[in-house]
Design a protein around this motif. Structure first.
Motif: not given
Length: 265
Positions: A118-123
């Motif tokens: 899964i790719q996400s971002t900190i925000d």
């Protein structure tokens, strides 16, 4: 509640990669989509036995580090057991921070060629949390546990700092972790810190503990894309697309891993 700042934690900054990655088995992805929940396993259930422990130097200097003199003798005798119990009330969701996929992380954390990332971002991780728990966020710092010290550790009152450090041999993980840290003890009025008077002998006895905590998440916010292991057969990607459609994400959330591309020359 949800994301909460903690003075001992070191959240990613503007100079750090914004993308974060969670490598998991296909069955873990299905569980995430089925329940809309992110699982936080208990710290002492992870593979690294050093999770939440203190370097050797702290054992040798514990008298200097316990500011409350009444707690010194107690700490010398009970600190190892106290740290062990702290691990049972700390729950971690571990993510790899990098601008792109990591071949090493595919190899290390996936037991089969049916792995998912899964790719996400900190925000998006922060905004995707929907929970009554305080969830802290910190980059992991890597040190030599034979002679280094944890700079932020200030005695019994600082129970979370040991969970944001790991041994240097794990530096390739480039980890950022979400932390649920809920200890059962009531804090004293002495600066909001735990002292030996706050902890009874019964608090240091082994008991029944939760294996982990589940946190409600907004999947549309949390998940930017899903990658399938470059070693996976084509049917794994097709099945992943079907599963994403079944749970309302849409097949377009599944994107090709750039590691599958052929060389140009």
């Amino acid at each position: 509640m949800g994301y909460t700042r903690h003075p001992s934690c070191n959240p990613p900054g503007t100079d750090d990669p914004d993308k974060i990655w969670r490598y998991m088995d296909f069955t873990q992805l299905v569980s995430l989509l089925e329940n809309d929940e992110l699982y936080f396993p208990r710290a002492d259930s992870l593979e690294d036995p050093f999770e939440g422990s203190l370097p050797v130097s702290h054992k040798n200097n514990v008298r200097e580090e316990i500011f409350n003199e009444k707690s010194v003798n107690w700490a010398v005798q009970h600190l190892p057991k106290f740290r062990k119990i702290c691990r049972k009330f700390t729950f971690l969701s571990c993510w790899h921070m990098n601008r792109g996929e990591s071949a090493a992380m595919w190899d290390i954390y996936l037991k089969s060629n049916q792995g998912i990332c899964i790719q996400s971002t900190i925000d998006d991780l922060i905004e995707g949390l929907n929970t009554e728990y305080n969830v802290y966020l910190s980059k992991v710092k890597y040190i030599d546990y034979t002679d280094a010290k944890i700079p932020g550790w200030t005695g019994l009152g600082d129970t979370i700092s040991p969970f944001i450090y790991k041994r240097e041999s794990f530096k390739h993980e480039s980890e950022v972790r979400a932390i649920i840290h809920e200890l059962p003890w009531h804090y004293s009025d002495e600066g909001g810190k735990i002292t030996s008077e706050d902890i009874g002998d019964e608090d240091l006895e082994e008991g029944d503990y939760e294996s982990g905590k589940t946190v409600d998440v907004d999947l549309d916010r949390l998940i930017n894309s899903i990658r399938v292991s470059p070693q996976a057969q084509p049917w794994v990607a097709e099945l992943t697309e079907d599963v994403c459609e079944t749970y309302g994400l849409g097949a377009d959330f599944v994107v090709d891993s750039p590691m599958e591309r052929e060389p140009y020359h």
